[in-house]
Scaffold this active site. Structure first.
Site, PDB file in Angstrom:
ATOM      1  N   CYS A   1      99.624 -45.452  64.020  1.00  0.00           N
ATOM      2  CA  CYS A   1      99.258 -44.176  63.397  1.00  0.00           C
ATOM      3  C   CYS A   1     100.499 -43.513  62.828  1.00  0.00           C
ATOM      4  CB  CYS A   1      98.547 -43.279  64.397  1.00  0.00           C
ATOM      5  SG  CYS A   1      99.482 -43.060  65.929  1.00  0.00           S
TER       6      CYS A   1
ATOM      7  N   GLU B   1      92.826 -37.848  68.136  1.00  0.00           N
ATOM      8  CA  GLU B   1      94.081 -38.444  67.640  1.00  0.00           C
ATOM      9  C   GLU B   1      93.675 -39.433  66.558  1.00  0.00           C
ATOM     10  OE1 GLU B   1      96.939 -37.513  68.201  1.00  0.00           O
ATOM     11  OE2 GLU B   1      97.112 -36.672  70.204  1.00  0.00           O
TER      12      GLU B   1
HETATM   13  P1  NDP Z   1      87.983 -46.823  65.330  1.00  0.00           P
HETATM   14  O1  NDP Z   1      87.692 -45.440  64.890  1.00  0.00           O
HETATM   15  O2  NDP Z   1      87.277 -47.930  64.666  1.00  0.00           O
HETATM   16  O3  NDP Z   1      87.653 -46.962  66.895  1.00  0.00           O
HETATM   17  C1  NDP Z   1      88.246 -46.149  67.878  1.00  0.00           C
HETATM   18  C2  NDP Z   1      87.415 -46.203  69.146  1.00  0.00           C
HETATM   19  O4  NDP Z   1      86.174 -45.533  68.940  1.00  0.00           O
HETATM   20  C3  NDP Z   1      87.056 -47.622  69.577  1.00  0.00           C
HETATM   21  O5  NDP Z   1      87.060 -47.702  70.973  1.00  0.00           O
HETATM   22  C4  NDP Z   1      85.659 -47.762  69.019  1.00  0.00           C
HETATM   23  O6  NDP Z   1      84.930 -48.748  69.665  1.00  0.00           O
HETATM   24  C5  NDP Z   1      85.106 -46.380  69.308  1.00  0.00           C
HETATM   25  N1  NDP Z   1      83.937 -45.988  68.524  1.00  0.00           N
HETATM   26  C6  NDP Z   1      83.444 -46.548  67.389  1.00  0.00           C
HETATM   27  N2  NDP Z   1      82.350 -45.848  66.972  1.00  0.00           N
HETATM   28  C7  NDP Z   1      82.156 -44.839  67.845  1.00  0.00           C
HETATM   29  C8  NDP Z   1      81.223 -43.754  67.946  1.00  0.00           C
HETATM   30  N3  NDP Z   1      80.265 -43.589  67.041  1.00  0.00           N
HETATM   31  N4  NDP Z   1      81.343 -42.890  68.976  1.00  0.00           N
HETATM   32  C9  NDP Z   1      82.340 -43.023  69.875  1.00  0.00           C
HETATM   33  N5  NDP Z   1      83.253 -44.020  69.838  1.00  0.00           N
HETATM   34  C10 NDP Z   1      83.172 -44.917  68.839  1.00  0.00           C
HETATM   35  O7  NDP Z   1      89.550 -46.990  65.254  1.00  0.00           O
HETATM   36  P2  NDP Z   1      90.425 -48.299  65.472  1.00  0.00           P
HETATM   37  O8  NDP Z   1      90.193 -48.825  66.853  1.00  0.00           O
HETATM   38  O9  NDP Z   1      90.257 -49.219  64.335  1.00  0.00           O
HETATM   39  O10 NDP Z   1      91.899 -47.689  65.456  1.00  0.00           O
HETATM   40  C11 NDP Z   1      92.644 -47.542  64.305  1.00  0.00           C
HETATM   41  C12 NDP Z   1      92.723 -46.070  63.915  1.00  0.00           C
HETATM   42  O11 NDP Z   1      93.198 -45.317  65.005  1.00  0.00           O
HETATM   43  C13 NDP Z   1      93.707 -45.832  62.785  1.00  0.00           C
HETATM   44  O12 NDP Z   1      93.142 -44.920  61.881  1.00  0.00           O
HETATM   45  C14 NDP Z   1      94.893 -45.209  63.492  1.00  0.00           C
HETATM   46  O13 NDP Z   1      95.671 -44.392  62.675  1.00  0.00           O
HETATM   47  C15 NDP Z   1      94.213 -44.441  64.570  1.00  0.00           C
HETATM   48  N6  NDP Z   1      95.161 -44.177  65.642  1.00  0.00           N
HETATM   49  C16 NDP Z   1      95.588 -42.908  65.842  1.00  0.00           C
HETATM   50  C17 NDP Z   1      96.536 -42.641  66.802  1.00  0.00           C
HETATM   51  C18 NDP Z   1      97.016 -41.250  67.062  1.00  0.00           C
HETATM   52  O14 NDP Z   1      97.625 -41.046  68.109  1.00  0.00           O
HETATM   53  N7  NDP Z   1      96.812 -40.290  66.181  1.00  0.00           N
HETATM   54  C19 NDP Z   1      97.115 -43.705  67.610  1.00  0.00           C
HETATM   55  C20 NDP Z   1      96.571 -45.009  67.327  1.00  0.00           C
HETATM   56  C21 NDP Z   1      95.637 -45.218  66.374  1.00  0.00           C
HETATM   57  P3  NDP Z   1      85.043 -50.282  69.144  1.00  0.00           P
HETATM   58  O15 NDP Z   1      86.460 -50.581  68.839  1.00  0.00           O
HETATM   59  O16 NDP Z   1      84.626 -50.995  70.342  1.00  0.00           O
HETATM   60  O17 NDP Z   1      84.166 -50.363  67.963  1.00  0.00           O
END
Ligand code: NDP
Length: 523
Positions: free
Chosen positions: A275, A241
């Site tokens: 999102c 997502e």
């Molecule tokens: P990120 O991609 O920065 O992080 C998402 C999650 O992935 C966090 O828990 C993060 O940990 C973790 N993460 C980071 N690096 C890795 C890795 N290499 N392997 C596995 N997991 C990892 O996104 P954001 O948290 O900043 O969220 C914002 C984004 O999410 C926006 O682009 C938004 O559009 C999208 N989004 C999409 C939705 C949908 O339903 N389509 C709904 C809500 C948001 P940590 O934060 O601890 O670094």
């Protein structure tokens, strides 16, 4: 408090409105992950044999816990994300509560074994069934923007389908992550069925490497690609997502007053950090000036402030780096001819992460603002000559999460919806389908793959198994060994009997086809 996984350092929860540290939470050591997986597998083996109706009663208990603690949960969401209370209640609490109600009621019917009706006479002697079986351990890796609604909307169907879950919340919302763990514990779920692993990106990466059976990831496109690669290397299926760049198409027959209110809410709710935010608006010429003026006037009325203030309508962005990113996109847009009608400025007087709700016009697709996800309070409005231009521009994006169409003519709206490249299209509303549990949520293109919510989100949590019982167990099959010229001819007659274009021809082949069944030369 639930027993945290093996501890090492701690994570700080920050209030984005002030930068103040709200609390520290134990983080999970990478080396602890294999142990978490082993525990989850052990507990899941029993959970899967718990009848689904009993699993649903745990969901009802969970819903009661969430309801009882709703104020405390809303407070945690408000403090960690900065969003206004109304949004915490509608978007995080309502969606979570309703998801628990929905799956507790409907999951048993959705996962009921299905009898398969075989269409072909070739297999009429077989009784087939499709069964839905859990994957085992599902890793849910969450984003920070809806720290309750999004992970809970994925964990609930995962659990009711018979899986164990390991949740890795965003490191920006460890408080909400901890509360989620507590809720499952207090609702009486078997200990170890839901475990919360707290940490940053490296922990998410290590969680995938530890070998869950499926990954449900919510986050940015950049991280989503890393997750997809990592899952592919291990042949672990995943749901992604990812981001959005949702378009809103406003046709000349739309109610301008209502559409402008929707645009302003859709663009600025959660400070644009959704999102499903409205990020691009294409409005037909005839009403463009009126619509744009109303959007700008309504944006000016919005009250910025801390989420805890009941008057606040737009809170802060999550971190100052996000403010920098929005400023950079606006700078690029203005340098290419964009015109800011209102907003466009930081508000350091309110706190480190505040940015004014912004309406910008004269935008085009050469601008970063129209190509990249903004994830902030910016409405970019472009005038179009007619609906075909609007559809072409809406589809001119790497993203394909959702879109909306505004028109007095629902039929025209549906016709246009069919032409949009998006996972969901709302006619005369924006984004709110996320709160409809029956509505599948998920994107195309850079917005990811797979679905959450609805029956389709539940089916992401199970593997399909086909079980077939032969009703004539004493009868060797026509296609088994004992091949010879006669069987070759009979097989061809059989194909003629089933597929010859003329019915007469089919009937003439019937006798020859039967020779495949009545054979004396089997091995
Ligand atoms: P990120 O991609 O920065 O992080 C998402 C999650 O992935 C966090 O828990 C993060 O940990 C973790 N993460 C980071 N690096 C890795 C890795 N290499 N392997 C596995 N997991 C990892 O996104 P954001 O948290 O900043 O969220 C914002 C984004 O999410 C926006 O682009 C938004 O559009 C999208 N989004 C999409 C939705 C949908 O339903 N389509 C709904 C809500 C948001 P940590 O934060 O601890 O670094």
């Amino acid at each position: 408090m639930p027993a945290p996984a093996v501890l090492s350092t701690s994570l700080s929860s920050l209030d984005p409105a002030t930068g103040e540290v709200l609390g520290r939470f134990d983080s999970t050591r990478l080396s602890a992950l294999p142990g978490l997986l082993t525990r989850a597998r052990r507990v899941q083996a029993e959970w899967t044999s718990t009848p689904i109706r009993a699993r649903c009663s745990f969901l009802s208990a969970l819903r009661n816990q969430i309801y009882r603690r709703r104020d405390e949960l809303a407070d945690a969401v408000i403090r960690e994300t900065g969003k206004p209370r109304v949004e915490a209640l509608f978007a995080d609490l309502f969606v979570t509560l309703d998801s628990a109600s929905y799956y507790a009621t409907f999951a048993p019917a959705m996962l009921k074994p299905e009898r398969v009706q075989h269409h072909s006479v070739a297999v009429k002697a077989k009784a087939g069934r499709v069964l839905y079986e859990p994957y085992g351990v599902i890793a849910v890796i969450g984003a920070w923007n809806y720290p309750l609604a999004i992970p809970m909307g994925q964990m609930i169907p995962a659990l009711v389908a018979g899986n164990a879950v390991i949740l890795k919340p965003s490191e920006l919302t460890p408080w909400c992550g901890t509360l989620i763990g507590e809720l499952y514990e207090q609702a009486g779920f078997p200990p170890g069925l839901v475990q919360v692993a707290q940490g940053g990106g490296e922990l998410g990466e290590a969680l995938i490497a530890a070998g869950p059976d499926k990954v449900i990831f919510t986050g940015s496109v950049a991280t989503g690609k890393l997750v997809a690669e990592s899952c592919a290397r291990r042949l672990v299926p995943c749901v992604l997502e990812l981001g959005g760049k949702d378009a809103m198409i406003v046709l000349a027959d739309a109610d301008v007053e209502v559409a402008s209110s929707a645009a302003v809410w859709g663009g600025f709710t959660n400070c644009g950090q959704a999102c499903l935010s409205v990020e691009r608006i294409y409005v037909e010429q005839a009403i463009a000036a009126d619509f744009t003026e109303r959007c700008a006037a309504k944006a000016r009325l919005l009250k910025l402030g801390r989420g805890s203030d009941p008057q606040t309508e737009v809170g802060p962005l999550i971190r100052a780096s996000q403010v920098d990113r929005i400023e950079a996109q606006l700078r690029d847009a203005v340098s290419r001819g964009g015109r800011i009608l209102t907003g466009g400025r930081r508000r350091p007087d309110l706190g480190p992460c505040f940015f004014e709700p912004t309406v910008i016009v004269d935008v085009d697709h050469s601008m970063q603002l129209m190509q990249e996800e903004t994830f902030g309070p910016v409405l970019a409005i472009r005038t179009v000559a007619h609906e075909d231009e609007a559809v072409a521009l809406a589809n001119d994006s790497a993203f394909g999460l959702a879109a909306s169409i505004w028109t007095a003519d629902a039929r025209r709206g549906r016709q246009l919806a069919a032409r949009l490249r998006a996972g969901a299209v709302m006619i005369n509303d924006v984004a709110s389908y996320f709160g409809i549990p029956e509505a599948p949520h998920g994107g195309r293109g850079a917005s990811g793959w797979g679905r959450t919510h609805s029956k389709f989100g539940l089916l992401e949590m199970v593997q399909v198994k086909y079980v077939d019982v032969d009703r004539l167990p004493g009868w060797p099959k026509p296609w088994w060994y004992g091949y010879n010229h006669q069987l070759g001819e009979a097989a061809d007659r059989f194909l003629q009997f089933l597929f010859a274009p003329q019915w007469r021809h089919r009937w003439r082949s019937a006798r020859g086809a039967l020779k495949t069944v009545f054979r004396g030369d089997r091995i």
